[in-house]
Design an enzyme around this catalytic site. Sequence first.
Site, PDB file in Angstrom:
ATOM      1  N   HIS A 245      29.589  72.850  30.281  1.00 19.49           N
ATOM      2  CA  HIS A 245      28.555  71.819  30.265  1.00 19.49           C
ATOM      3  C   HIS A 245      27.620  72.125  31.422  1.00 19.49           C
ATOM      4  O   HIS A 245      28.066  72.464  32.519  1.00 19.49           O
ATOM      5  CB  HIS A 245      29.213  70.447  30.441  1.00 19.49           C
ATOM      6  CG  HIS A 245      28.307  69.305  30.130  1.00 19.49           C
ATOM      7  ND1 HIS A 245      27.256  68.953  30.960  1.00 19.49           N
ATOM      8  CD2 HIS A 245      28.267  68.435  29.097  1.00 19.49           C
ATOM      9  CE1 HIS A 245      26.626  67.907  30.427  1.00 19.49           C
ATOM     10  NE2 HIS A 245      27.226  67.584  29.292  1.00 19.49           N
ATOM     11  N   ARG A 266      19.151  64.632  29.963  1.00 22.82           N
ATOM     12  CA  ARG A 266      18.137  65.659  29.705  1.00 22.82           C
ATOM     13  C   ARG A 266      17.399  65.342  28.406  1.00 22.82           C
ATOM     14  O   ARG A 266      16.224  65.649  28.267  1.00 22.82           O
ATOM     15  CB  ARG A 266      18.781  67.047  29.650  1.00 22.82           C
ATOM     16  CG  ARG A 266      19.105  67.579  31.040  1.00 22.82           C
ATOM     17  CD  ARG A 266      19.780  68.929  30.984  1.00 22.82           C
ATOM     18  NE  ARG A 266      21.115  68.833  30.453  1.00 22.82           N
ATOM     19  CZ  ARG A 266      21.554  69.425  29.348  1.00 22.82           C
ATOM     20  NH1 ARG A 266      20.747  70.202  28.657  1.00 22.82           N
ATOM     21  NH2 ARG A 266      22.776  69.253  28.918  1.00 22.82           N
TER      22      ARG A 266
END
Length: 578
Positions: A245, A266
């Site tokens: 990740h 994001r």
Amino acid sequence: MLCEGEFEPMEKIRVDILIIGMGAAGQFAALNAYDSNPDLNILIVTKDLRGKGGCSRMVQGGFNAVLNPEDSHEKHLIDTLKGGHFLNDQDLAKTLVEQATPTIKEMETKYGCFFDRNPDGTIHQKPFAGQSFDRTVHKGDLTGIEIISRTTEQVYKRDIPILEEYRALDLLKDASGKEVTGALLLDVRRGSFMVVEAALTLVASGGGTTNYRFFAPGPPKTLDGLGMLYRAGVWMRDMEMVQFHPTGLIIPGSVVAGALLEEGLRGVGAYMINRDGERYMARYDPERMERTTRDIMSQSSYLEIREGRGCDHGGINIIASHLGAEFVEKNFPGMCERCATFGHDLAREPVPVSPSAHYMMGGAAFDTECRTSLERLFVAGEDSGGTHGANRLGGNGICDSCVFGRQAGKALAKYFRKDGGIPESDSGQIDHLISRYTRPFDRSSGALPFEPRDRLRELNWTKVGVVRTGTGLQEASEQIESIHSEAERVKLQGSRAYNMAWGDWISLLNMLDSSRMTIHSALLRKETRGAHFREDYPKRDDNYGLFNIFGKKGDDGKPVFEKRPVVLKYMKPSDVGE
Ligand SMILES: Cc1cc2nc3c(=O)[nH]c(=O)nc-3n(C[C@H](O)[C@H](O)[C@H](O)COP(=O)(O)OP(=O)(O)OC[C@H]3O[C@@H](n4cnc5c(N)ncnc54)[C@H](O)[C@@H]3O)c2cc1C
């Protein structure tokens, strides 16, 4: 409490169905097996406290499911196969996307989960990377707590027995070695052994990835299931595929290092900068920037750090402050709180992050009914391999555990035969295992397991991690054997009850078995594909051949591997413009 040198007489119990693990996969299996046949004698075993432990509870982002009439299972399947770089088992991927819809509906109507809503009352679905449609169902950024709390209540409601703080050590087999007869457990509280024999056994202990320097799951997730499955001789697949990740928190000296800031951040516009303040994704994926897939984002960040453009804290920074403090605090309360615990103000300041080992796409090979290559043995959730190919999409992980836990529960009820009995366990195997697991207490000298464990984490991080080379992997394949020898010389002492060093040594054995599979599979794949980035073969190469790497423990105790062509049953890359 037991004193040094003492072991309690071993308990032995027999059940119809043994479920190892109490995350989403284990709980959905138990609920569905029970609801299919309430007369079944089911036992859930978890090494943590009931309702705690495992990653399902940690899920922040959400669960992918097709609910909107403008979305479709075909679109979800295409996204999943593209995300997986076409290494997925297409039957598993198809089952995942098709069964996600009834599963999420049952979660609300049968189990009482309640997800975030749109103003018109329909379930809110948010964007996640790699999706052609916004389909991630969530409860704020604490989705896992909702799922596990509600399903644990349902397990209580059905009175399904649970053994908590019992750790499965190894699967037991009959004398032929073909049929699984249950598992040997360690009662962590008392330090004694227990044999559970079962007509059918499900392994749902949640995969990895605490064998890396930075990892996202909680520290108790120590690859136990993967180790057990390997030692039992089950066919495993895609073990080279470890997902990193992109945004694990950097927390020096803490066991929480690597804890995640989920990608919804994001998704709404948070961005990444290096030590020069540069938004470096413009060089790696100018079109998608930080909304690129996890593999590309992690590899880009790792290369920035390795090329000396990381920040002083050893990582890169994520910036969310431009979104507005109020917006960030309202929409990402869990993440803001987690950052605040470690002195960072996510809503107002840059926060230091690094790629973090997150998810095993590899695991036991299985079919859509969760059957493995051994008789009477089933697998579900992150211990299984094949559904996600070379890269899992955000939101498809918890979906996998719930969907395949549900599939497993129905299959366990279907395949259970009251008159089928339980084959006799091989008593020689039980004696051998107990002697193996207690041997360190008999040694007069030797080190503790912590140093070899940390060396393994460093080895995996630097040579089997985000960026790999043939030379590095070859070195890793040699160095892991010296760590293995060190693990075999560990000395333990003190009471067996709650002996943390004993627990860490057992974890180390599981990490070693699983890591070895990853190293050898990674050496065999001489191309870059998804999460597997080979710097010496930096491009995905479809002409190289689309194949999966299957491996298992061979008769001489060493792993053996086979490359098997991917069956492109429903779609091939060219069908979707790849
Ligand atoms: C921080 C974080 C955030 C995530 N966010 C998302 C997300 O937003 N969306 C998404 O799709 N996926 C997400 N994931 C991935 C997802 O959480 C996992 O894929 C999924 O929850 C795994 O479920 P599981 O049931 O297989 O295992 P787990 O939920 O990990 O459960 C494993 C169980 O097995 C038990 N156990 C382990 N070893 C033993 C043993 N030896 N004996 C007995 N019991 C044992 C544990 O105690 C636990 O009860 C996230 C993962 C992490 C770490």
